[in-house]
Design a protein around this motif. Sequence first.
Motif, PDB file in Angstrom:
ATOM      1  N   ASN A   1      -2.126  38.045  32.433  1.00  0.00           N
ATOM      2  CA  ASN A   1      -1.448  39.310  32.162  1.00  0.00           C
ATOM      3  C   ASN A   1      -1.108  39.473  30.691  1.00  0.00           C
ATOM      4  O   ASN A   1      -0.950  40.591  30.210  1.00  0.00           O
ATOM      5  CB  ASN A   1      -0.169  39.411  32.992  1.00  0.00           C
ATOM      6  CG  ASN A   1      -0.455  39.535  34.482  1.00  0.00           C
ATOM      7  OD1 ASN A   1      -1.496  40.070  34.876  1.00  0.00           O
ATOM      8  ND2 ASN A   1       0.460  39.036  35.305  1.00  0.00           N
ATOM      9  N   SER A   2      -1.019  38.348  29.976  1.00  0.00           N
ATOM     10  CA  SER A   2      -0.612  38.377  28.567  1.00  0.00           C
ATOM     11  C   SER A   2      -1.783  38.512  27.610  1.00  0.00           C
ATOM     12  O   SER A   2      -1.612  38.371  26.397  1.00  0.00           O
ATOM     13  CB  SER A   2       0.157  37.096  28.224  1.00  0.00           C
ATOM     14  OG  SER A   2      -0.656  35.943  28.463  1.00  0.00           O
ATOM     15  N   VAL A   3      -2.974  38.790  28.113  1.00  0.00           N
ATOM     16  CA  VAL A   3      -4.162  38.806  27.261  1.00  0.00           C
ATOM     17  C   VAL A   3      -4.029  39.862  26.157  1.00  0.00           C
ATOM     18  O   VAL A   3      -3.503  40.955  26.376  1.00  0.00           O
ATOM     19  CB  VAL A   3      -5.430  39.055  28.096  1.00  0.00           C
ATOM     20  CG1 VAL A   3      -5.462  40.471  28.666  1.00  0.00           C
ATOM     21  CG2 VAL A   3      -6.674  38.796  27.275  1.00  0.00           C
ATOM     22  N   LEU A   4      -4.490  39.496  24.948  1.00  0.00           N
ATOM     23  CA  LEU A   4      -4.486  40.377  23.788  1.00  0.00           C
ATOM     24  C   LEU A   4      -5.927  40.739  23.455  1.00  0.00           C
ATOM     25  O   LEU A   4      -6.756  39.846  23.239  1.00  0.00           O
ATOM     26  CB  LEU A   4      -3.824  39.687  22.587  1.00  0.00           C
ATOM     27  CG  LEU A   4      -2.419  39.136  22.814  1.00  0.00           C
ATOM     28  CD1 LEU A   4      -1.985  38.291  21.616  1.00  0.00           C
ATOM     29  CD2 LEU A   4      -1.433  40.269  23.064  1.00  0.00           C
ATOM     30  N   LEU A   5      -6.240  42.022  23.412  1.00  0.00           N
ATOM     31  CA  LEU A   5      -7.602  42.476  23.160  1.00  0.00           C
ATOM     32  C   LEU A   5      -7.673  43.177  21.807  1.00  0.00           C
ATOM     33  O   LEU A   5      -6.762  43.916  21.430  1.00  0.00           O
ATOM     34  CB  LEU A   5      -8.062  43.446  24.248  1.00  0.00           C
ATOM     35  CG  LEU A   5      -8.109  42.914  25.678  1.00  0.00           C
ATOM     36  CD1 LEU A   5      -8.528  44.023  26.630  1.00  0.00           C
ATOM     37  CD2 LEU A   5      -9.051  41.721  25.791  1.00  0.00           C
ATOM     38  N   SER A   6      -8.770  42.947  21.091  1.00  0.00           N
ATOM     39  CA  SER A   6      -8.969  43.608  19.805  1.00  0.00           C
ATOM     40  C   SER A   6     -10.419  44.042  19.673  1.00  0.00           C
ATOM     41  O   SER A   6     -11.331  43.220  19.754  1.00  0.00           O
ATOM     42  CB  SER A   6      -8.604  42.669  18.652  1.00  0.00           C
ATOM     43  OG  SER A   6      -8.693  43.340  17.412  1.00  0.00           O
ATOM     44  N   PRO A   7     -10.661  45.348  19.467  1.00  0.00           N
ATOM     45  CA  PRO A   7     -12.035  45.853  19.382  1.00  0.00           C
ATOM     46  C   PRO A   7     -12.670  45.556  18.029  1.00  0.00           C
ATOM     47  O   PRO A   7     -11.989  45.442  17.010  1.00  0.00           O
ATOM     48  CB  PRO A   7     -11.854  47.361  19.569  1.00  0.00           C
ATOM     49  CG  PRO A   7     -10.484  47.630  19.004  1.00  0.00           C
ATOM     50  CD  PRO A   7      -9.667  46.422  19.351  1.00  0.00           C
ATOM     51  N   ARG A   8     -13.987  45.443  18.035  1.00  0.00           N
ATOM     52  CA  ARG A   8     -14.752  45.208  16.811  1.00  0.00           C
ATOM     53  C   ARG A   8     -16.060  45.995  16.861  1.00  0.00           C
ATOM     54  O   ARG A   8     -16.653  46.158  17.929  1.00  0.00           O
ATOM     55  CB  ARG A   8     -15.097  43.722  16.640  1.00  0.00           C
ATOM     56  CG  ARG A   8     -13.922  42.790  16.442  1.00  0.00           C
ATOM     57  CD  ARG A   8     -13.287  42.967  15.058  1.00  0.00           C
ATOM     58  NE  ARG A   8     -12.277  41.963  14.807  1.00  0.00           N
ATOM     59  CZ  ARG A   8     -11.012  42.047  15.187  1.00  0.00           C
ATOM     60  NH1 ARG A   8     -10.619  43.109  15.872  1.00  0.00           N
ATOM     61  NH2 ARG A   8     -10.143  41.091  14.898  1.00  0.00           N
ATOM     62  N   ILE A   9     -16.508  46.451  15.695  1.00  0.00           N
ATOM     63  CA  ILE A   9     -17.817  47.099  15.578  1.00  0.00           C
ATOM     64  C   ILE A   9     -18.568  46.409  14.455  1.00  0.00           C
ATOM     65  O   ILE A   9     -17.960  45.960  13.472  1.00  0.00           O
ATOM     66  CB  ILE A   9     -17.674  48.612  15.304  1.00  0.00           C
ATOM     67  CG1 ILE A   9     -18.925  49.384  15.724  1.00  0.00           C
ATOM     68  CG2 ILE A   9     -17.307  48.904  13.870  1.00  0.00           C
ATOM     69  CD1 ILE A   9     -19.005  49.718  17.169  1.00  0.00           C
ATOM     70  N   GLY A  10     -19.873  46.251  14.586  1.00  0.00           N
ATOM     71  CA  GLY A  10     -20.675  45.593  13.566  1.00  0.00           C
ATOM     72  C   GLY A  10     -20.590  46.316  12.235  1.00  0.00           C
ATOM     73  O   GLY A  10     -20.738  47.539  12.172  1.00  0.00           O
ATOM     74  N   MET A  11     -20.344  45.571  11.163  1.00  0.00           N
ATOM     75  CA  MET A  11     -20.136  46.145   9.834  1.00  0.00           C
ATOM     76  C   MET A  11     -21.336  45.900   8.930  1.00  0.00           C
ATOM     77  O   MET A  11     -22.196  45.069   9.228  1.00  0.00           O
ATOM     78  CB  MET A  11     -18.876  45.544   9.202  1.00  0.00           C
ATOM     79  CG  MET A  11     -18.949  44.039   8.987  1.00  0.00           C
ATOM     80  SD  MET A  11     -17.446  43.348   8.240  1.00  0.00           S
ATOM     81  CE  MET A  11     -16.279  43.491   9.597  1.00  0.00           C
ATOM     82  N   PRO A  12     -21.428  46.595   7.794  1.00  0.00           N
ATOM     83  CA  PRO A  12     -22.536  46.360   6.852  1.00  0.00           C
ATOM     84  C   PRO A  12     -22.542  44.921   6.348  1.00  0.00           C
ATOM     85  O   PRO A  12     -21.485  44.292   6.219  1.00  0.00           O
ATOM     86  CB  PRO A  12     -22.242  47.341   5.712  1.00  0.00           C
ATOM     87  CG  PRO A  12     -21.396  48.400   6.329  1.00  0.00           C
ATOM     88  CD  PRO A  12     -20.571  47.704   7.360  1.00  0.00           C
ATOM     89  N   VAL A  13     -23.729  44.409   6.039  1.00  0.00           N
ATOM     90  CA  VAL A  13     -23.846  43.015   5.609  1.00  0.00           C
ATOM     91  C   VAL A  13     -24.340  42.865   4.170  1.00  0.00           C
ATOM     92  O   VAL A  13     -24.502  41.744   3.694  1.00  0.00           O
ATOM     93  CB  VAL A  13     -24.767  42.215   6.562  1.00  0.00           C
ATOM     94  CG1 VAL A  13     -24.124  42.076   7.927  1.00  0.00           C
ATOM     95  CG2 VAL A  13     -26.137  42.855   6.699  1.00  0.00           C
ATOM     96  N   PHE A  14     -24.540  43.965   3.454  1.00  0.00           N
ATOM     97  CA  PHE A  14     -24.999  43.835   2.070  1.00  0.00           C
ATOM     98  C   PHE A  14     -23.826  43.487   1.143  1.00  0.00           C
ATOM     99  O   PHE A  14     -22.677  43.819   1.426  1.00  0.00           O
ATOM    100  CB  PHE A  14     -25.673  45.133   1.603  1.00  0.00           C
ATOM    101  CG  PHE A  14     -24.760  46.331   1.594  1.00  0.00           C
ATOM    102  CD1 PHE A  14     -23.950  46.608   0.511  1.00  0.00           C
ATOM    103  CD2 PHE A  14     -24.724  47.190   2.691  1.00  0.00           C
ATOM    104  CE1 PHE A  14     -23.106  47.716   0.505  1.00  0.00           C
ATOM    105  CE2 PHE A  14     -23.888  48.295   2.698  1.00  0.00           C
ATOM    106  CZ  PHE A  14     -23.082  48.549   1.595  1.00  0.00           C
ATOM    107  N   GLY A  15     -24.137  42.780   0.060  1.00  0.00           N
ATOM    108  CA  GLY A  15     -23.126  42.463  -0.949  1.00  0.00           C
ATOM    109  C   GLY A  15     -22.175  41.348  -0.591  1.00  0.00           C
ATOM    110  O   GLY A  15     -21.278  41.018  -1.374  1.00  0.00           O
TER     111      GLY A  15
END
Length: 469
Positions: free
Chosen positions: A196-210
């Motif tokens: 019940n205590s689970v913490l969720l955090s969304p992520r999206i793939g980001m640019p990889v240059f530089g």
Amino acid sequence: MKSNATYLFLTIGIFFLGACSNNDSAEYVQLPDLEERMMAGGETTTFISSSNAYGMPASNLSAEDLSLHLTGDLIFEFVFVTPPNQVNQGLGPIFNNSSCISCHPKDGRAAFPVDLAMRSGFFLRGSVPGVSKNGGPMPIPGFGLQLQNQAVFGTQPEVEFQVNYSTITEEFADGTKVVLQKPHYSVINAYRQLPNSVLLSPRIGMPVFGLGLLEAIPEQDILANQDIDDADKDGISGKANYVFDAKTQSTKLGRFGWKANTASLLEQCAAAFVNDIGITNYLFPNKPGLGQSNGDYTHDVGDYNWRVQRDIKDDVLDAVTFYTQTLAVPASRNHTKESVRKGAKTFDQIGCAKCHIAKHKTGYSPIKALSYQTIYPYTDMLLHDMGDDLADNRPDFLADGNEWKTRPLWGIGYQYLVNGHTEFLHDGRAKNLIEAILWHGGEALDAKNRFKALSKQERENLLDFLNSL
């Protein structure tokens, strides 16, 4: 080298501005000269301005380094399949996607998926309250630190993702209203009961240059911009994240990820292989679902031994890491355009540049092309409280649930051309740059309010500047 015509143009431009100053000094504003920022990635900069703008090798690579870069490029596009296939085998048994390029299309930013059940660049990190033995977030028993929503045939995914929305309305001083869609994430059909205590955090793939250039910024230069206790009372109190480094088994400065929770590109790539694709390697030899963090969760499929070590050879991981280190940064553009220069001035005046620091210099790097470069990434590489509306409420080493690392802005103006969308922030919730700014809160609240007070023309100038990067 500038042509004589360019010098003549600049001279005429300066004379013209001076004449305007004499005629109407009340309206004259000294605008910044942006030409020096054109080489955004120093000598690595690429002037390719097509849909391949994010995918070019650093312009100053040696022939030997270019060969390794191209090898890594090929692997980055591999689609991995289930064992015991002999080519690109190792996918699964649970995963989020089947290739690097699927989460970082054309080396850029993934779009939020139309269907969360499909493979995409989106996933959820997870943990439970507490701190692990290495100082990081506490894994979810039976699930680990990342939830995999895909699985090989005959195997159940860990969970299915679900999202619903509420709305937030922002209003500019001129009466223009913008309705923001705030996502609320949950999971269904878990293979076993989640705490019940689970913490969720969304992520999206980001640019990889530089990224290799950011890795080469000296640590002391990053720390010099820290102001944890807001000593200068400007409301900005950036701080560094310090994280556990899997290779050295020691604590190091966090540089990568949305919360700066990874110290090196080697670990960033190795962790992506194992968590996103289920591909084991020399840094992370345990399959998701079979590692210590997942306890009794064993995805046995047929007669195949899923506990096999190292799906990929060491040089495969090293080549992909080198590839992410040596992608070129696109040159900035339109430096003499008046709206761009006015927008740059506004960017500074309303406070954006306090966190999105334009200029940095790299130090020594084992990769010669990255050493001692003057670069313009527009980031301080530090964590900032971005307010409750952006909060994921999930700590990650020293980052608390409200804090995110300042994203670089270089190349942001190419995103629609390269990736076909203008979605931003850690989960793609912002559908354009205006929405991205309006999501800012916390330490950035004053800057956002100044943005909301701008006229329509001033907002358009600011957008012109951002799109020139």
